[in-house]
Design a protein around this motif. Sequence first.
Motif, PDB file in Angstrom:
ATOM      1  N   ALA A  30      69.476  23.286  50.833  1.00 10.17           N
ATOM      2  CA  ALA A  30      68.614  23.519  51.990  1.00 10.17           C
ATOM      3  C   ALA A  30      69.385  23.806  53.266  1.00 10.17           C
ATOM      4  N   ASP A  31      70.705  23.574  53.267  1.00  7.98           N
ATOM      5  CA  ASP A  31      71.489  23.895  54.465  1.00  7.98           C
ATOM      6  C   ASP A  31      72.041  25.312  54.440  1.00  7.98           C
ATOM      7  N   GLY A  32      71.638  26.097  53.426  1.00  8.56           N
ATOM      8  CA  GLY A  32      72.054  27.490  53.367  1.00  8.56           C
ATOM      9  C   GLY A  32      73.299  27.734  52.535  1.00  8.56           C
ATOM     10  N   ASP A  60      63.714  32.173  38.052  1.00 12.27           N
ATOM     11  CA  ASP A  60      62.558  32.926  37.557  1.00 12.27           C
ATOM     12  C   ASP A  60      61.377  32.843  38.520  1.00 12.27           C
ATOM     13  N   ALA A  61      61.228  31.693  39.186  1.00  5.97           N
ATOM     14  CA  ALA A  61      60.143  31.519  40.157  1.00  5.97           C
ATOM     15  C   ALA A  61      60.504  32.077  41.527  1.00  5.97           C
ATOM     16  N   ARG A  62      61.710  32.641  41.664  1.00 11.93           N
ATOM     17  CA  ARG A  62      62.214  33.226  42.908  1.00 11.93           C
ATOM     18  C   ARG A  62      62.347  32.195  44.024  1.00 11.93           C
ATOM     19  N   ASP A  79      65.387  32.854  50.257  1.00  8.87           N
ATOM     20  CA  ASP A  79      65.233  33.478  51.574  1.00  8.87           C
ATOM     21  C   ASP A  79      64.629  32.480  52.551  1.00  8.87           C
ATOM     22  N   ASP A  80      64.421  32.944  53.786  1.00  7.34           N
ATOM     23  CA  ASP A  80      63.870  32.097  54.853  1.00  7.34           C
ATOM     24  C   ASP A  80      62.494  31.544  54.497  1.00  7.34           C
TER      25      ASP A  80
END
Length: 229
Positions: A30-32, A60-62, A79-80
Amino acid sequence: MLDQPVQSGFSKITQALSDPAREAMVSALADGRALPAGELAGIAGISPQSASAHLQKLVDARVLAVWAQGRFRYYRIADDEVASLVESLVNLATKAEGAARRLASVPEPLRQSRSCYHHLAGKLGVLLSDAMIRRKLVALEGRTGHVTAAGLAWCHAEDIDFIPAHAPHVRLCNDWTERVPHLSGPLPNAVLHHLLESRCLVRRRVPRALQLTRKGRAFFDRLGVDIPF
């Protein structure tokens, strides 16, 4: 004949996030950061073989993206929008569990200033967002917004590397410790990158926690932000 229900497919995402091991791996990203499967397996407390299956379900769930570098495969938040979803789920879980009890267990450095995917969160993230809105550096339309001419001038003056390509440039992201939104998206990402590169913020030992330096306080002083810690 009965009407067919309209389904968006979000059950695939919720199923991918519904396992404690997968939750632990997503939280670690979660920190990128981008981490290899072996390190994520250790974080989740599972075998490398089991981790591979869990990670594939998240890809698979992106929810996660993956790329190969040599013989290693690295995973990161897709992504964001996914990062914002994860933060919202943490916020919802905090409410369900009891905010006072849950927040009491959060280390104070994490509440003060932390990374949330690629942008700033915690008390400092909220103060930054409030100042950017108050000074009209960004303009919001609902939960998204764009950088203004004043915002672009500010980026130039502070040497923040931001090019306003595809809008929206900012989004509201629920801050699970402060219970109010902070800003995410391309512009806040660029701001956090600048703060880290210029050592206005430095990473603490606590995962995701950031320490404000003297140089960082000068940055926020110029923005008109009074830091109460």
